[in-house]
Motif scaffolding. Structure first.
Motif, PDB file in Angstrom:
ATOM      1  N   MET A  22       0.812  -1.218   0.000  1.00  0.00           N
ATOM      2  CA  MET A  22       0.000   0.000   0.000  1.00  0.00           C
ATOM      3  C   MET A  22       0.850   1.274   0.000  1.00  0.00           C
ATOM      4  O   MET A  22       0.323   2.375   0.066  1.00  0.00           O
ATOM      5  N   GLY A  23       2.177   1.095  -0.047  1.00  0.00           N
ATOM      6  CA  GLY A  23       3.057   2.256  -0.091  1.00  0.00           C
ATOM      7  C   GLY A  23       3.242   2.947   1.242  1.00  0.00           C
ATOM      8  O   GLY A  23       3.691   4.092   1.304  1.00  0.00           O
ATOM      9  N   ILE A  24       2.933   2.253   2.333  1.00  0.00           N
ATOM     10  CA  ILE A  24       3.120   2.818   3.673  1.00  0.00           C
ATOM     11  C   ILE A  24       4.547   2.530   4.125  1.00  0.00           C
ATOM     12  O   ILE A  24       5.005   1.388   4.036  1.00  0.00           O
ATOM     13  N   PRO A  25       5.288   3.522   4.621  1.00  0.00           N
ATOM     14  CA  PRO A  25       6.673   3.301   5.062  1.00  0.00           C
ATOM     15  C   PRO A  25       6.727   2.391   6.287  1.00  0.00           C
ATOM     16  O   PRO A  25       6.321   2.791   7.384  1.00  0.00           O
ATOM     17  N   VAL A  26       7.234   1.167   6.120  1.00  0.00           N
ATOM     18  CA  VAL A  26       7.175   0.179   7.201  1.00  0.00           C
ATOM     19  C   VAL A  26       8.067   0.529   8.383  1.00  0.00           C
ATOM     20  O   VAL A  26       7.849   0.022   9.486  1.00  0.00           O
ATOM     21  N   ASP A  27       9.087   1.388   8.172  1.00  0.00           N
ATOM     22  CA  ASP A  27      10.002   1.724   9.266  1.00  0.00           C
ATOM     23  C   ASP A  27       9.667   3.054   9.925  1.00  0.00           C
ATOM     24  O   ASP A  27      10.393   3.524  10.806  1.00  0.00           O
ATOM     25  N   ASP A  28       8.560   3.690   9.533  1.00  0.00           N
ATOM     26  CA  ASP A  28       8.123   4.940  10.152  1.00  0.00           C
ATOM     27  C   ASP A  28       7.688   4.657  11.591  1.00  0.00           C
ATOM     28  O   ASP A  28       7.000   3.679  11.861  1.00  0.00           O
ATOM     29  N   ASP A  29       8.085   5.524  12.537  1.00  0.00           N
ATOM     30  CA  ASP A  29       7.765   5.297  13.950  1.00  0.00           C
ATOM     31  C   ASP A  29       6.278   5.157  14.199  1.00  0.00           C
ATOM     32  O   ASP A  29       5.832   4.317  14.988  1.00  0.00           O
ATOM     33  N   SER A  30       5.478   6.001  13.532  1.00  0.00           N
ATOM     34  CA  SER A  30       4.034   5.947  13.752  1.00  0.00           C
ATOM     35  C   SER A  30       3.428   4.665  13.193  1.00  0.00           C
ATOM     36  O   SER A  30       2.454   4.137  13.737  1.00  0.00           O
ATOM     37  N   VAL A  31       4.010   4.140  12.108  1.00  0.00           N
ATOM     38  CA  VAL A  31       3.515   2.900  11.512  1.00  0.00           C
ATOM     39  C   VAL A  31       3.853   1.722  12.426  1.00  0.00           C
ATOM     40  O   VAL A  31       3.024   0.834  12.654  1.00  0.00           O
ATOM     41  N   VAL A  32       5.073   1.719  12.951  1.00  0.00           N
ATOM     42  CA  VAL A  32       5.476   0.671  13.904  1.00  0.00           C
ATOM     43  C   VAL A  32       4.564   0.725  15.125  1.00  0.00           C
ATOM     44  O   VAL A  32       4.099  -0.305  15.630  1.00  0.00           O
ATOM     45  N   GLY A  65       6.651 -16.522   1.647  1.00  0.00           N
ATOM     46  CA  GLY A  65       8.054 -16.124   1.726  1.00  0.00           C
ATOM     47  C   GLY A  65       8.707 -16.047   0.357  1.00  0.00           C
ATOM     48  O   GLY A  65       9.403 -15.076   0.037  1.00  0.00           O
ATOM     49  N   LEU A  66       8.479 -17.055  -0.463  1.00  0.00           N
ATOM     50  CA  LEU A  66       9.054 -17.069  -1.812  1.00  0.00           C
ATOM     51  C   LEU A  66       8.462 -15.949  -2.673  1.00  0.00           C
ATOM     52  O   LEU A  66       9.174 -15.292  -3.447  1.00  0.00           O
ATOM     53  N   LEU A  67       7.151 -15.728  -2.539  1.00  0.00           N
ATOM     54  CA  LEU A  67       6.494 -14.657  -3.291  1.00  0.00           C
ATOM     55  C   LEU A  67       7.067 -13.301  -2.891  1.00  0.00           C
ATOM     56  O   LEU A  67       7.321 -12.440  -3.748  1.00  0.00           O
ATOM     57  N   LEU A  68       7.299 -13.118  -1.595  1.00  0.00           N
ATOM     58  CA  LEU A  68       7.857 -11.854  -1.121  1.00  0.00           C
ATOM     59  C   LEU A  68       9.275 -11.640  -1.639  1.00  0.00           C
ATOM     60  O   LEU A  68       9.640 -10.528  -2.045  1.00  0.00           O
ATOM     61  N   PHE A  69      10.075 -12.706  -1.639  1.00  0.00           N
ATOM     62  CA  PHE A  69      11.422 -12.607  -2.218  1.00  0.00           C
ATOM     63  C   PHE A  69      11.331 -12.152  -3.678  1.00  0.00           C
ATOM     64  O   PHE A  69      12.109 -11.317  -4.139  1.00  0.00           O
ATOM     65  N   GLY A  70      10.360 -12.721  -4.402  1.00  0.00           N
ATOM     66  CA  GLY A  70      10.188 -12.364  -5.814  1.00  0.00           C
ATOM     67  C   GLY A  70       9.789 -10.905  -5.982  1.00  0.00           C
ATOM     68  O   GLY A  70      10.326 -10.208  -6.852  1.00  0.00           O
ATOM     69  N   LEU A  71       8.851 -10.433  -5.161  1.00  0.00           N
ATOM     70  CA  LEU A  71       8.402  -9.049  -5.244  1.00  0.00           C
ATOM     71  C   LEU A  71       9.525  -8.069  -4.898  1.00  0.00           C
ATOM     72  O   LEU A  71       9.668  -7.026  -5.525  1.00  0.00           O
ATOM     73  N   LEU A  72      10.309  -8.438  -3.891  1.00  0.00           N
ATOM     74  CA  LEU A  72      11.427  -7.583  -3.504  1.00  0.00           C
ATOM     75  C   LEU A  72      12.492  -7.551  -4.595  1.00  0.00           C
ATOM     76  O   LEU A  72      13.036  -6.491  -4.941  1.00  0.00           O
ATOM     77  N   GLY A  73      12.790  -8.735  -5.145  1.00  0.00           N
ATOM     78  CA  GLY A  73      13.802  -8.812  -6.198  1.00  0.00           C
ATOM     79  C   GLY A  73      13.401  -8.067  -7.454  1.00  0.00           C
ATOM     80  O   GLY A  73      14.246  -7.471  -8.147  1.00  0.00           O
ATOM     81  N   ALA A  74      12.088  -8.054  -7.740  1.00  0.00           N
ATOM     82  CA  ALA A  74      11.595  -7.363  -8.942  1.00  0.00           C
ATOM     83  C   ALA A  74      11.374  -5.880  -8.703  1.00  0.00           C
ATOM     84  O   ALA A  74      11.045  -5.141  -9.631  1.00  0.00           O
ATOM     85  N   GLY A  75      11.532  -5.452  -7.449  1.00  0.00           N
ATOM     86  CA  GLY A  75      11.352  -4.053  -7.149  1.00  0.00           C
ATOM     87  C   GLY A  75       9.907  -3.607  -7.026  1.00  0.00           C
ATOM     88  O   GLY A  75       9.608  -2.417  -6.960  1.00  0.00           O
ATOM     89  N   VAL A  76       8.986  -4.571  -6.995  1.00  0.00           N
ATOM     90  CA  VAL A  76       7.555  -4.240  -6.855  1.00  0.00           C
ATOM     91  C   VAL A  76       7.255  -3.718  -5.462  1.00  0.00           C
ATOM     92  O   VAL A  76       6.427  -2.828  -5.265  1.00  0.00           O
ATOM     93  N   VAL A  77       7.952  -4.275  -4.463  1.00  0.00           N
ATOM     94  CA  VAL A  77       7.792  -3.865  -3.075  1.00  0.00           C
ATOM     95  C   VAL A  77       9.125  -3.342  -2.554  1.00  0.00           C
ATOM     96  O   VAL A  77      10.179  -3.941  -2.823  1.00  0.00           O
ATOM     97  N   ASN A  78       9.076  -2.241  -1.819  1.00  0.00           N
ATOM     98  CA  ASN A  78      10.295  -1.660  -1.241  1.00  0.00           C
ATOM     99  C   ASN A  78      10.568  -2.317   0.098  1.00  0.00           C
ATOM    100  O   ASN A  78       9.670  -2.409   0.947  1.00  0.00           O
ATOM    101  N   SER A  79      11.800  -2.758   0.315  1.00  0.00           N
ATOM    102  CA  SER A  79      12.149  -3.459   1.546  1.00  0.00           C
ATOM    103  C   SER A  79      12.112  -2.555   2.767  1.00  0.00           C
ATOM    104  O   SER A  79      12.077  -3.039   3.890  1.00  0.00           O
TER     105      SER A  79
END
Length: 278
Positions: free
Chosen positions: A37-47, A264-278
């Motif tokens: 959803m494009g939400i910054p996962v490491d943002d303090d408020s999100v955590v 887990g494998l799907l997430l690796f694929g999305l991260l590797g393809a740049g679809v999802v930001n780590s």
């Protein structure tokens, strides 16, 4: 503006409610959905938001197991006044839950910067989902499933409670997965392992939600999305608890193992393809 909208809060609350007590990692799923959803996962408020909506799921446990909790707390209070009551299993179990929560509290406070920093990466989540699957698969086969809830001991509670640290340090490993796997290795049956996981999660997750409340409210998340997400989490978690207890009474954990590996494998694929930001 709030970092998380009401619509996003509904989605995240539902994800939290479904996954908090299933051995599939609620933290991992929240981070994946936040990333999509494009939400910054490491943002303090999100955590902070993620920790607070867990309280909704914990409230569902309190309601679902209300009679058990009243029985255990009552036995504990009686035991504080009467020596004879201290031999009662419920009195001892209450102390075991308290003691078994201490390790995760200590590690959580000491490693907070690491947990909310490098270990919050979705790469860690993907790897932990797969590694945790292997642990769960082995535990389900190694365990003899011969001990019930009344057969648990202080050692069992401490080992199972301490295993929550794995999920704290490696989001994706799953708190439920770690505790259930440990309980199974100690030869508890699947229902006893699942119920023990529920009870040990109450103080740990409630404490985390209260501790993170200031970050959720003070750094960008409005009160309305937080309230909505928590309410949705409660409703969905209650249904999830009822379903899980019926499921584990008759089935192995194989379906969860396969699901975790696929995600887990799907997430690796999305991260590797740049679809999802780590």
């Amino acid at each position: 503006m709030s970092v998380i909208s009401v619509g996003q809060a509904i989605v995240l609350g539902a994800v939290e409610g479904v996954t908090e007590f299933l051995p599939v990692s609620s933290t991992g799923h929240l981070k994946i959905v936040e990333g999509l959803m494009g939400i910054p996962v490491d943002d303090d408020s999100v955590v902070g938001f993620s920790a607070v909506i867990q309280v909704g799921a914990i409230a569902a446990v309190l309601v679902y197991f209300f009679k058990d909790i009243v029985r255990i707390v009552s036995a504990w209070l009686r035991g504080l006044r009467d020596k004879e009551e201290r031999y009662h299993h419920d009195y001892q179990f209450a102390w075991w839950v308290i003691c078994a929560t201490i390790p995760i509290v200590v590690v959580g406070l000491a490693a907070k910067p690491l947990i909310e920093g490098p270990l919050a990466s979705l790469w860690v989540v993907a790897g932990s989902l797969i590694v945790g699957s292997g642990v769960m698969w082995a535990a389900d086969r190694m365990g003899r499933h011969k001990r019930g809830e009344d057969d648990t001991s202080f050692k069992d509670a401490m080992l199972v409670g301490s295993s929550q640290i794995l999920a704290l340090l490696f989001p994706g490993f799953s708190r439920s997965g770690a505790t259930m796997s440990t309980a199974l290795m100690l030869d508890l049956d699947r229902v006893a392992a699942t119920r023990l996981s529920f009870f040990l999660g109450i103080p740990a997750l409630t404490g985390a939600g209260i501790y993170e409340l200031k970050d959720a409210l003070g750094t960008g998340t409005a009160a309305l999305p937080l309230a909505v997400g928590t309410l949705v989490s409660f409703v969905v978690a209650y249904a999830s608890i009822a379903w899980l207890l019926r499921y584990v009474a008759k089935h192995s954990f194989n379906a969860f193992v396969i699901y975790r590996i696929v995600v887990g494998l799907l997430l690796f694929g999305l991260l590797g393809a740049g679809v999802v930001n780590s």
